[in-house]
Design a protein around this motif. Structure first.
Motif, short mmCIF file in Angstrom:
data_model
loop_
_atom_site.label_atom_id
_atom_site.label_comp_id
_atom_site.label_asym_id
_atom_site.label_seq_id
_atom_site.Cartn_x
_atom_site.Cartn_y
_atom_site.Cartn_z
N TYR A 93 -5.92 11.56 13.59
CA TYR A 93 -6.87 12.32 14.44
C TYR A 93 -8.18 11.56 14.63
N THR A 115 -8.05 9.24 17.65
CA THR A 115 -7.80 9.75 19.00
C THR A 115 -9.11 9.85 19.76
N ASN A 116 -9.02 9.93 21.08
CA ASN A 116 -10.24 10.03 21.90
C ASN A 116 -11.03 11.29 21.54
N LEU A 146 -0.80 16.82 16.44
CA LEU A 146 -1.31 16.00 17.54
C LEU A 146 -0.25 15.89 18.63
#
Length: 185
Positions: free
Chosen positions: A134, A137-138, A184
């Motif tokens: 996580y 991630t963006n 996710l």
């Protein structure tokens, strides 16, 4: 054995060859004829010795040439074995460290700015600890930037199983936003 090519025919008219001349003068020949006959015999024997000498020298030269060729072949074989061992070691290293030898594509650098993960995630990576996906991630990077007030050195009091402990403010905020890897998309 001396080289018969370098020897010279002795003068058979000298007094030291008198007994040898006597063997041939018995048949009624003169001393000059006996000396010439002895010189011819010496030449005949010297020519035979020259042939033997030349054959021996040729055999020795051939043996030396064969030895040189054998040593050259052995050196070449050793060189090939060494090259094969090096190539095999390189192949084993490539198998063992596939990522190290993976090709790097020749691409242009990105024009946009890169997002960096939070300091907490980078610290855990430096320590060699597990970092949830996580944080890379963006969404996780943006949340870390939004929460990051520049107070990386501030300590916060956190309640854990072992009791209250101090923890950096960045890592405490990062734990709040954590989404498990299996959730996710």
């Amino acid at each position: 054995m001396t080289n018969p090519h370098e020897e010279e025919c002795p003068n058979h008219m000298l007094p030291e060859f008198k007994e040898a001349r006597l063997l041939f003068t018995v048949e009624g020949k003169t001393d000059e004829e006996a000396a010439a006959l002895l010189s011819n015999l010496w030449d005949f024997n010297n020519n035979k010795a020259k042939l033997v000498w030349d054959q021996q020298w040729a055999a020795e030269a051939e043996a030396q040439q064969e030895e040189c060729e054998h040593l050259g072949q052995e050196a070449e074989r050793q060189h090939l074995l060494c090259k094969q061992e090096e190539e095999q070691a390189k192949q084993e290293e490539r198998k063992k460290y596939k990522n190290k030898f993976s090709p790097i594509p020749n691409r242009l650098l990105p024009a946009t700015s890169l997002l960096h993960p939070s300091q907490h995630a980078l610290n855990k990576l430096c320590k060699g600890e597990y970092v949830p996906l996580y944080f890379f991630t963006n969404k996780g990077i943006r949340e870390a930037e939004d929460d990051g007030s520049g107070d990386e050195d501030l300590l916060m009091l956190i309640q854990t199983d072992k009791g209250p402990t101090f923890q950096t403010a960045a890592s405490a905020k990062a734990k709040k936003h954590k989404v498990r890897d299996k959730h996710l998309t």
